[in-house]
Enzyme design. Structure first.
Site, PDB file in Angstrom:
ATOM      1  N   PRO A  83      43.428  53.679  37.120  1.00 60.51           N
ATOM      2  CG  PRO A  83      44.069  55.338  38.625  1.00 60.51           C
ATOM      3  CD  PRO A  83      42.897  54.525  38.179  1.00 60.51           C
ATOM      4  CD  GLU A  84      46.760  48.492  33.893  1.00 66.05           C
ATOM      5  OE1 GLU A  84      47.633  47.658  34.148  1.00 66.05           O
ATOM      6  OE2 GLU A  84      45.999  48.389  32.922  1.00 66.05           O
ATOM      7  CE  LYS A 141      44.273  48.391  39.665  1.00 65.85           C
ATOM      8  NZ  LYS A 141      43.087  48.061  38.883  1.00 65.85           N
ATOM      9  CG  ASN A 148      41.085  45.715  30.933  1.00 66.14           C
ATOM     10  OD1 ASN A 148      41.114  44.485  30.972  1.00 66.14           O
ATOM     11  ND2 ASN A 148      40.100  46.396  30.418  1.00 66.14           N
ATOM     12  NE  ARG A 174      38.053  47.686  33.815  1.00 63.56           N
ATOM     13  CZ  ARG A 174      39.241  47.941  34.324  1.00 63.56           C
ATOM     14  NH1 ARG A 174      39.552  47.549  35.519  1.00 63.56           N
ATOM     15  NH2 ARG A 174      40.132  48.607  33.622  1.00 63.56           N
TER      16      ARG A 174
END
Ligand SMILES: [Zn+2]
Length: 278
Positions: free
Chosen positions: A2-3, A52, A171, A268
């Protein structure tokens, strides 16, 4: 993963559901049982996010520190037992619930977090001190972070995802904002002009609240305009996002026509256009 905007939205839901009320804490799965027992029945004061990380402040100088990690979920919903004077203790449990919160109206079930711990306010402040600037908390890029960016040789694409520098950017925002500003993600952060750093920060400050509001990562000007117009008319603003490079590898860049590529950076997937991001 989750961002940050999803954790800020979650903090808002926890706050709306539980703040100002006594809450039954439990750990149906057992791994948070001792802490839940210490918290049980206390009043929740507030909930907040930094990057986060989520903190739930509970009376008696207690803080529940949560990080969902890749697979964690924290579902908050209304239960149907609104007619009872006391929070119900017999709501059914599905799956591995690490921490359950129940008051007279709502139930919150936390599953699969990488962090769920009871800490003191001082310990929470220490967690926050180790986190970078959060575009959802800091309108201006703090000077300390700007100085570190201006000194580091590390790639701007990696630095934007480094939670100790910039908290909560994931991302999608990384890929799209670097494309918007025509920056090669491999550019050393210290070589990025200060004005471009400021412009990226200003974009995050403008775009991430819209992400909290809509639950969608909206970056393109047309998506943002459509969402804002819908919100102005009382809607949710949940338009379908259009991205230039994110997950568009093999397709043509909307700006220059070059084929978008996918590579790996800092573990990533990284998406970029080799034509206009130089
Ligand atoms: Zn391009």
């Amino acid at each position: 993963m989750p961002e940050g905007h999803t954790i800020h939205a979650l903090a808002g839901r926890v706050q709306d559901a539980f703040a100002g009320t006594p809450v039954r804490f439990s750990s149906p799965q057992g791994r948070f049982a001792e802490s839940a027992a210490a918290l049980d029945g206390a009043c929740v004061e507030s909930a907040e996010a930094h990057g986060k990380h989520l903190a739930i402040h509970v009376e008696g100088e207690q803080v529940v520190h949560v990080h969902l990690g890749l697979f964690g979920r924290f579902g908050v919903r209304q239960h149907r037992r609104v007619d009872r004077g006391e929070p119900p203790t017999d709501l059914p449990v599905a799956g591995q619930v690490r921490m359950r919160m129940v008051n007279r109206t709502h139930v919150g079930d936390l599953r699969g977090p990488i962090v769920c711990e009871l800490v003191t306010p001082t310990e929470w402040r220490e967690v926050r001190a180790g986190l970078g600037a959060d575009p959802l908390r800091d309108d201006r890029l703090p000077d300390a972070v700007r100085d570190r960016l201006a000194r580091t040789r590390r790639a701007i694409g990696a630095v934007l995802m480094d939670q100790s520098l910039v908290a909560g950017v994931g991302n999608v925002y990384r890929a799209e904002l670097l494309h918007r500003h025509e920056l090669d993600p491999h550019t050393p952060a210290r070589d990025v002009p200060a004005g471009v750093v400021t412009a990226i920060w200003d974009d995050l400050v403008r775009l991430m609240p819209l992400g909290v509001r809509t639950g969608r990562i909206l970056v393109s000007d047309s998506d943002v305009e459509r969402a804002e117009a819908l919100i102005a008319k009382g809607g949710t603003g949940r338009v379908r996002p259009h991205y230039a490079v994110y997950r568009r590898h093999g397709k043509p860049c909307p700006r220059c026509g070059e084929t978008v590529v996918k590579e790996t950076m800092a573990g990533r997937n990284l998406f970029r256009c080799p034509g206009c991001q130089r």
